[in-house]
Design a protein around this motif. Structure first.
Motif, PDB file in Angstrom:
ATOM      1  N   GLY A  47      -3.335   1.093  -9.690  1.00  0.00           N
ATOM      2  CA  GLY A  47      -2.369   0.673 -10.682  1.00  0.00           C
ATOM      3  C   GLY A  47      -1.685  -0.885 -10.559  1.00  0.00           C
ATOM      4  N   ASN A  58       2.672  -0.796 -11.444  1.00  0.00           N
ATOM      5  CA  ASN A  58       3.413   0.502 -11.122  1.00  0.00           C
ATOM      6  C   ASN A  58       4.945   0.051 -11.175  1.00  0.00           C
ATOM      7  OD1 ASN A  58       1.487   2.360 -10.802  1.00  0.00           O
ATOM      8  ND2 ASN A  58       0.865   1.370  -8.558  1.00  0.00           N
ATOM      9  N   VAL A 115       3.454   3.132 -14.501  1.00  0.00           N
ATOM     10  CA  VAL A 115       2.891   4.085 -13.789  1.00  0.00           C
ATOM     11  C   VAL A 115       1.865   5.026 -14.318  1.00  0.00           C
ATOM     12  CG1 VAL A 115       3.023   6.215 -12.189  1.00  0.00           C
ATOM     13  CG2 VAL A 115       4.705   4.347 -11.948  1.00  0.00           C
ATOM     14  N   GLU A 116       2.253   5.372 -15.495  1.00  0.00           N
ATOM     15  CA  GLU A 116       1.385   6.417 -16.304  1.00  0.00           C
ATOM     16  C   GLU A 116       0.140   5.616 -16.910  1.00  0.00           C
ATOM     17  OE1 GLU A 116       3.954   7.772 -19.697  1.00  0.00           O
ATOM     18  OE2 GLU A 116       2.310   9.078 -20.304  1.00  0.00           O
ATOM     19  N   ASP A 149      -2.244   5.171 -14.132  1.00  0.00           N
ATOM     20  CA  ASP A 149      -2.956   6.188 -13.874  1.00  0.00           C
ATOM     21  C   ASP A 149      -3.783   6.701 -14.766  1.00  0.00           C
ATOM     22  OD1 ASP A 149      -1.101   7.042 -11.761  1.00  0.00           O
ATOM     23  OD2 ASP A 149       0.279   8.613 -12.791  1.00  0.00           O
ATOM     24  N   MET A 150      -3.681   6.159 -15.973  1.00  0.00           N
ATOM     25  CA  MET A 150      -4.934   6.468 -17.207  1.00  0.00           C
ATOM     26  C   MET A 150      -5.791   5.549 -16.839  1.00  0.00           C
ATOM     27  SD  MET A 150      -2.124   6.550 -20.362  1.00  0.00           S
ATOM     28  CE  MET A 150      -3.137   7.080 -21.430  1.00  0.00           C
ATOM     29  N   LEU A 194      -7.042   4.605 -13.934  1.00  0.00           N
ATOM     30  CA  LEU A 194      -7.893   5.054 -12.834  1.00  0.00           C
ATOM     31  C   LEU A 194      -8.477   6.250 -13.368  1.00  0.00           C
ATOM     32  CD1 LEU A 194      -8.380   5.439  -9.707  1.00  0.00           C
ATOM     33  CD2 LEU A 194      -6.252   6.764  -9.730  1.00  0.00           C
ATOM     34  N   ALA A 195      -7.839   6.952 -14.238  1.00  0.00           N
ATOM     35  CA  ALA A 195      -8.690   8.530 -14.626  1.00  0.00           C
ATOM     36  C   ALA A 195      -9.715   7.935 -15.435  1.00  0.00           C
ATOM     37  CB  ALA A 195      -7.649   9.191 -15.479  1.00  0.00           C
TER      38      ALA A 195
END
Ligand code: NAP
Length: 300
Positions: A37, A41, A58-59, A62-63, A65-66
């Protein structure tokens, strides 16, 4: 195994590069030293990323990375400390002693927070001197704090801290802000936020922990009692490990064409570590896609 592409840095630029490269059918490894991130972040709310009206950094990280992992990118938490190139194969060395090989390399190492360069600043890091309101703001609940800087990071930090801290002094060296007018307006509405303008922090006071900052306001000294100082005066790139392969400008930013190619065949740069006129989340993800496609073209 020799990867088609290794991406160094798991921020928005690096993760987008990984997604694009995987979708082009390349094998990809992303190496991140700290937290996937990257800088995003530290942003409590991102409100200028297309398609998200408001999302936490952060969200969003995360997205990203996913998405890269869903496409099949390998990811590892490793800090890169060196690079060797032999017969076109890039060997990436990490602090843990591991080595990873690839044919094309995308450097997307972002940038680190800059420090003020004051006496005792380093010593007080973690004991009052902070660089991330999202990470450390909660430690200063109901206490007075200062934020130094006039960009979006400083303005966002001040807004976030105004929700938790008893008082927030926003110290800036000029009388106008580089950051968004909308954030400045939101801060003006806050009763517990005070703007300290045309002001520079000149000293940090306190024994083991920060107790006050001394500011110079156009020649006048003012001592402001605070438990925390959030330094948000921009970032500097961390490209030293690649200086033998990539040209750097005086500030350490990597030079490249608009296609993110560097002077070394098969080595590309993307995001905030690259010299360009606009360092933004949107331009970081744009770079990630451009660098990945240029790397795919190089690989053939
Ligand atoms: P920035 O925009 O470069 O702002 C740095 C600020 O620190 C400037 O106001 C500068 O003052 C001040 N400054 C620099 N050196 C200083 C020194 N030695 N002493 C005192 N003040 C100093 O950095 P940033 O706020 O970290 O933002 C970096 C990039 O990320 C920007 O493009 C920003 O828009 C972006 N960002 C985006 C989001 C988002 O939500 N999308 C969030 C945060 C950041 P001067 O103005 O006088 O030069």
């Amino acid at each position: 195994m020799i990867y088609d592409i290794i991406v160094i840095g798991g921020g928005p630029a690096g993760l987008t590069a990984a997604t694009y490269a995987r979708r082009a059918g390349k094998t990809v490894l992303v190496l991140e030293k700290d937290a996937f991130g990257g800088q995003i972040n530290w942003s409590p709310r991102v409100e200028n990323f297309p398609s998200h009206i408001s999302i936490s950094g952060v969200e969003l990280g995360d997205m990203l990375l996913a998405q890269a992992m869903e496409q099949g990118a390998d990811v590892e938490l490793e800090e890169v400390c060196g690079l060797e190139i032999k017969d076109g194969i890039k060997c990436v060395k990490t602090l843990s002693g591991a080595e990873f090989e690839c044919r094309a390399l995308v450097i997307a190492t972002g940038a680190k927070p800059r420090m003020l360069g004051l006496e005792r600043e380093q010593e007080l890091v973690g004991n009052g001197v902070c660089f991330c309101a999202v990470c450390d703001g909660a430690f200063y609940k109901d206490l007075p704090v200062a934020v130094n800087g006039g960009g979006n990071s400083a303005l966002q930090d001040a807004l976030l801290l105004s929700e938790k801290c008893s008082r927030v002094y926003l110290i800036h060296r000029r009388d106008s802000f580089r950051g968004e007018a909308k954030l400045v307006e939101a801060l003006r509405e806050k009763a517990n936020v005070e703007f300290v303008l045309n002001a520079s922090v000149t000293a940090l006071e306190g024994e083991k922990e920060l107790e006050a900052v001394v500011v110079d306001i156009q020649g006048e000294k003012r001592k402001i009692p605070v438990a925390g100082l959030f330094v948000a005066i921009g970032h500097r790139p961390d490209n030293a490990a690649f200086s033998g392969f990539v040209e750097l400008d005086d500030a350490g930013y990597a030079l490249s064409g608009e296609d993110c190619r560097t002077v070394t065949e098969g080595v590309f740069v993307a995001g905030d570590c690259r010299r360009k006129s606009v360092h933004q989340l949107t331009t970081a993800v744009a770079d990630g896609s451009v660098a990945a496609l240029a790397a795919c073209e190089y690989l053939g």
